[in-house]
Design a protein around this motif. Structure first.
Motif, PDB file in Angstrom:
ATOM      1  N   MET A   1      -9.029  -8.242 -17.743  1.00 15.37           N
ATOM      2  CA  MET A   1      -9.749  -7.792 -16.562  1.00 15.37           C
ATOM      3  C   MET A   1     -10.264  -9.001 -15.808  1.00 15.37           C
ATOM      4  SD  MET A   1     -10.741  -5.176 -14.981  1.00 15.37           S
ATOM      5  CE  MET A   1     -11.247  -5.529 -13.359  1.00 15.37           C
ATOM      6  N   VAL A   2      -9.882  -9.143 -14.558  1.00 16.91           N
ATOM      7  CA  VAL A   2     -10.296 -10.272 -13.731  1.00 16.91           C
ATOM      8  C   VAL A   2     -11.082  -9.733 -12.541  1.00 16.91           C
ATOM      9  CG1 VAL A   2      -9.501 -12.206 -12.317  1.00 16.91           C
ATOM     10  CG2 VAL A   2      -8.235 -11.578 -14.387  1.00 16.91           C
ATOM     11  N   THR A   3     -12.261 -10.297 -12.304  1.00 19.46           N
ATOM     12  CA  THR A   3     -13.024  -9.946 -11.111  1.00 19.46           C
ATOM     13  C   THR A   3     -12.967 -11.146 -10.174  1.00 19.46           C
ATOM     14  OG1 THR A   3     -15.123 -10.763 -11.997  1.00 19.46           O
ATOM     15  CG2 THR A   3     -14.586  -8.450 -12.402  1.00 19.46           C
ATOM     16  N   SER A   4     -12.971 -10.864  -8.876  1.00 18.89           N
ATOM     17  CA  SER A   4     -12.906 -11.988  -7.936  1.00 18.89           C
ATOM     18  C   SER A   4     -13.696 -11.680  -6.678  1.00 18.89           C
ATOM     19  CB  SER A   4     -11.458 -12.310  -7.571  1.00 18.89           C
ATOM     20  OG  SER A   4     -10.889 -11.290  -6.801  1.00 18.89           O
ATOM     21  N   ASP A   5     -14.150 -12.756  -6.048  1.00 14.59           N
ATOM     22  CA  ASP A   5     -14.799 -12.602  -4.757  1.00 14.59           C
ATOM     23  C   ASP A   5     -13.726 -12.569  -3.677  1.00 14.59           C
ATOM     24  OD1 ASP A   5     -13.975 -15.220  -4.588  1.00 14.59           O
ATOM     25  OD2 ASP A   5     -15.985 -16.073  -4.540  1.00 14.59           O
ATOM     26  N   ALA A   6     -14.135 -12.475  -2.440  1.00 13.19           N
ATOM     27  CA  ALA A   6     -13.192 -12.285  -1.337  1.00 13.19           C
ATOM     28  C   ALA A   6     -12.197 -13.440  -1.196  1.00 13.19           C
ATOM     29  CB  ALA A   6     -13.957 -12.093  -0.031  1.00 13.19           C
ATOM     30  N   LEU A   7     -12.609 -14.651  -1.558  1.00 15.13           N
ATOM     31  CA  LEU A   7     -11.709 -15.799  -1.447  1.00 15.13           C
ATOM     32  C   LEU A   7     -10.412 -15.576  -2.230  1.00 15.13           C
ATOM     33  CD1 LEU A   7     -11.230 -18.795  -0.580  1.00 15.13           C
ATOM     34  CD2 LEU A   7     -12.316 -19.426  -2.737  1.00 15.13           C
ATOM     35  N   HIS A   8     -10.516 -14.924  -3.378  1.00 12.36           N
ATOM     36  CA  HIS A   8      -9.349 -14.699  -4.239  1.00 12.36           C
ATOM     37  C   HIS A   8      -8.724 -13.319  -4.055  1.00 12.36           C
ATOM     38  CE1 HIS A   8      -9.780 -18.511  -6.211  1.00 12.36           C
ATOM     39  NE2 HIS A   8     -11.072 -18.286  -6.313  1.00 12.36           N
ATOM     40  N   THR A   9      -9.147 -12.596  -3.048  1.00 11.44           N
ATOM     41  CA  THR A   9      -8.521 -11.313  -2.746  1.00 11.44           C
ATOM     42  C   THR A   9      -7.254 -11.603  -1.958  1.00 11.44           C
ATOM     43  OG1 THR A   9     -10.699 -10.282  -2.736  1.00 11.44           O
ATOM     44  CG2 THR A   9      -8.911  -9.015  -1.758  1.00 11.44           C
ATOM     45  N   GLN A  10      -6.228 -11.959  -2.692  1.00  8.38           N
ATOM     46  CA  GLN A  10      -4.938 -12.346  -2.131  1.00  8.38           C
ATOM     47  C   GLN A  10      -3.848 -11.528  -2.825  1.00  8.38           C
ATOM     48  OE1 GLN A  10      -4.844 -14.578   0.357  1.00  8.38           O
ATOM     49  NE2 GLN A  10      -7.030 -15.026   0.184  1.00  8.38           N
ATOM     50  N   ARG A  11      -2.864 -11.099  -2.081  1.00  7.94           N
ATOM     51  CA  ARG A  11      -1.772 -10.309  -2.652  1.00  7.94           C
ATOM     52  C   ARG A  11      -1.054 -11.070  -3.772  1.00  7.94           C
ATOM     53  NH1 ARG A  11      -2.624  -9.023   2.347  1.00  7.94           N
ATOM     54  NH2 ARG A  11      -2.592  -6.873   3.024  1.00  7.94           N
ATOM     55  N   GLU A  12      -0.866 -12.379  -3.585  1.00 12.84           N
ATOM     56  CA  GLU A  12      -0.192 -13.188  -4.601  1.00 12.84           C
ATOM     57  C   GLU A  12      -0.985 -13.191  -5.910  1.00 12.84           C
ATOM     58  OE1 GLU A  12      -1.138 -14.539  -1.554  1.00 12.84           O
ATOM     59  OE2 GLU A  12       0.783 -14.156  -0.587  1.00 12.84           O
ATOM     60  N   HIS A  13      -2.299 -13.229  -5.806  1.00 12.10           N
ATOM     61  CA  HIS A  13      -3.128 -13.218  -7.002  1.00 12.10           C
ATOM     62  C   HIS A  13      -3.000 -11.879  -7.720  1.00 12.10           C
ATOM     63  CE1 HIS A  13      -5.968 -16.602  -5.394  1.00 12.10           C
ATOM     64  NE2 HIS A  13      -4.696 -16.925  -5.345  1.00 12.10           N
TER      65      HIS A  13
ATOM     66  N   HIS B   1      -5.662  -6.446 -15.335  1.00 11.94           N
ATOM     67  CA  HIS B   1      -6.216  -5.652 -14.243  1.00 11.94           C
ATOM     68  C   HIS B   1      -7.155  -6.515 -13.422  1.00 11.94           C
ATOM     69  CE1 HIS B   1      -4.625  -1.716 -15.190  1.00 11.94           C
ATOM     70  NE2 HIS B   1      -4.847  -1.980 -16.473  1.00 11.94           N
ATOM     71  N   TYR B   2      -7.438  -6.060 -12.213  1.00 13.90           N
ATOM     72  CA  TYR B   2      -8.315  -6.811 -11.326  1.00 13.90           C
ATOM     73  C   TYR B   2      -9.271  -5.877 -10.602  1.00 13.90           C
ATOM     74  CZ  TYR B   2      -5.321  -5.093  -7.576  1.00 13.90           C
ATOM     75  OH  TYR B   2      -4.631  -4.270  -6.725  1.00 13.90           O
ATOM     76  N   ILE B   3     -10.387  -6.458 -10.187  1.00 13.65           N
ATOM     77  CA  ILE B   3     -11.290  -5.877  -9.190  1.00 13.65           C
ATOM     78  C   ILE B   3     -11.526  -7.000  -8.192  1.00 13.65           C
ATOM     79  CG2 ILE B   3     -13.587  -5.032  -8.642  1.00 13.65           C
ATOM     80  CD1 ILE B   3     -13.753  -3.760 -11.297  1.00 13.65           C
ATOM     81  N   ALA B   4     -11.271  -6.733  -6.930  1.00 13.98           N
ATOM     82  CA  ALA B   4     -11.385  -7.759  -5.900  1.00 13.98           C
ATOM     83  C   ALA B   4     -12.247  -7.260  -4.753  1.00 13.98           C
ATOM     84  CB  ALA B   4      -9.996  -8.143  -5.391  1.00 13.98           C
TER      85      ALA B   4
ATOM     86  N   ILE C   1     -18.563  -5.065 -11.207  1.00 12.02           N
ATOM     87  CA  ILE C   1     -18.863  -5.772  -9.960  1.00 12.02           C
ATOM     88  C   ILE C   1     -20.195  -6.506 -10.071  1.00 12.02           C
ATOM     89  CG2 ILE C   1     -19.392  -5.462  -7.501  1.00 12.02           C
ATOM     90  CD1 ILE C   1     -17.243  -3.171  -7.562  1.00 12.02           C
ATOM     91  N   ARG C   2     -21.216  -5.870 -10.630  1.00 17.12           N
ATOM     92  CA  ARG C   2     -22.513  -6.530 -10.820  1.00 17.12           C
ATOM     93  C   ARG C   2     -22.362  -7.733 -11.745  1.00 17.12           C
ATOM     94  NH1 ARG C   2     -26.918  -6.510  -8.193  1.00 17.12           N
ATOM     95  NH2 ARG C   2     -28.256  -6.462  -9.984  1.00 17.12           N
ATOM     96  N   GLY C   3     -21.541  -7.592 -12.774  1.00 18.24           N
ATOM     97  CA  GLY C   3     -21.295  -8.715 -13.679  1.00 18.24           C
ATOM     98  C   GLY C   3     -20.677  -9.900 -12.959  1.00 18.24           C
ATOM     99  N   HIS C   4     -19.778  -9.616 -12.023  1.00 13.80           N
ATOM    100  CA  HIS C   4     -19.172 -10.702 -11.245  1.00 13.80           C
ATOM    101  C   HIS C   4     -20.213 -11.407 -10.390  1.00 13.80           C
ATOM    102  CE1 HIS C   4     -16.201 -13.020  -9.114  1.00 13.80           C
ATOM    103  NE2 HIS C   4     -16.840 -12.711  -8.016  1.00 13.80           N
ATOM    104  N   TRP C   5     -21.115 -10.646  -9.780  1.00 19.25           N
ATOM    105  CA  TRP C   5     -22.150 -11.263  -8.949  1.00 19.25           C
ATOM    106  C   TRP C   5     -23.060 -12.156  -9.781  1.00 19.25           C
ATOM    107  CZ3 TRP C   5     -22.964  -6.075  -6.067  1.00 19.25           C
ATOM    108  CH2 TRP C   5     -22.012  -5.972  -5.050  1.00 19.25           C
ATOM    109  N   LYS C   6     -23.266 -11.823 -11.052  1.00 16.51           N
ATOM    110  CA  LYS C   6     -24.063 -12.690 -11.921  1.00 16.51           C
ATOM    111  C   LYS C   6     -23.357 -14.023 -12.135  1.00 16.51           C
ATOM    112  CE  LYS C   6     -26.505  -9.032 -14.319  1.00 16.51           C
ATOM    113  NZ  LYS C   6     -26.670  -8.290 -15.573  1.00 16.51           N
ATOM    114  N   ILE C   7     -22.027 -13.987 -12.268  1.00 16.01           N
ATOM    115  CA  ILE C   7     -21.257 -15.220 -12.406  1.00 16.01           C
ATOM    116  C   ILE C   7     -21.370 -16.037 -11.126  1.00 16.01           C
ATOM    117  CG2 ILE C   7     -18.913 -16.167 -12.633  1.00 16.01           C
ATOM    118  CD1 ILE C   7     -18.326 -13.688 -14.430  1.00 16.01           C
TER     119      ILE C   7
END
Length: 195
Positions: A1-13, A23-26, A122-128
């Protein structure tokens, strides 16, 4: 499971993760204009509220409301659900209230992740992201000239150790804690239980 901010919201990723059975959450922002437009145009008013949390911290109170919908034809590879989070923040000092809407896409199906689980991820990603912010503002990590080999990763580990040790010692302000410890060479060793 990979979470990402908007910078990494890329189709290639997304393709990369899916190709490795991850899996991802972007988070979706302005750098994906068509995708964001598509998410904003979904019938959110017809989708029932699926979760609500309250929190207090950083001098503000916050209410987060989450809605999730299953999708099939989204402009993003492997997207199976979309998320809308509305954050209502009130500054406890001034009383000023702001409302922000955050959108996200995920490859997790409704059977794999409930709205509450998605909100938690998503909250966990914001903590990172908060840790990255502290590392950059306190230790100027983004301006670092160390870019070869394992040095950047090693320095990030040292910075994480410093932040973690200071937080465990009760420091509320990491920069102030770092300055205090820099004034006496024995303090960092004592902080780590070595002195």
């Amino acid at each position: 499971m990979v979470t990402s901010d908007a910078l990494h919201t890329q189709r290639e990723h997304a393709d990369y993760f899916l190709g490795r059975r991850a899996h991802y959450i972007a988070i979706v922002k302005g750098n994906q204009k068509n995708l964001r437009k598509q998410l904003k145009s979904l019938p959110w008013k017809e989708i029932p509220l699926q979760g609500r949390t309250r929190g207090i911290g950083h001098g503000r109170s916050e209410i987060r409301r989450i809605k999730v919908a299953t999708v099939n034809n989204l402009l993003f590879p492997g997207a199976r659900q979309v998320v809308q989070i509305k954050r209502r923040r009130t500054c406890r000092k001034t009383g000023k209230t702001t409302i922000a809407t955050v959108y996200a896409v995920t490859s997790l199906t409704a059977e794999q992740a409930t709205p509450a689980q998605l909100a938690q991820l998503i909250r966990g990603h914001w903590k990172i992201e908060a840790l990255h912010h502290v590392r950059d503002t306190t230790f100027a990590e983004d301006a670092s000239q160390l870019r070869t080999g394992n040095t950047p990763r090693a320095m990030a580990s040292w910075r994480n150790l410093a932040v973690g040790a200071l937080r465990l010692s009760g420091a509320k302000n990491i920069a102030a804690g770092a300055r205090r410890n820099a004034r006496d060479a024995r303090r960092p060793l004592a902080l780590l239980g070595l002195g």
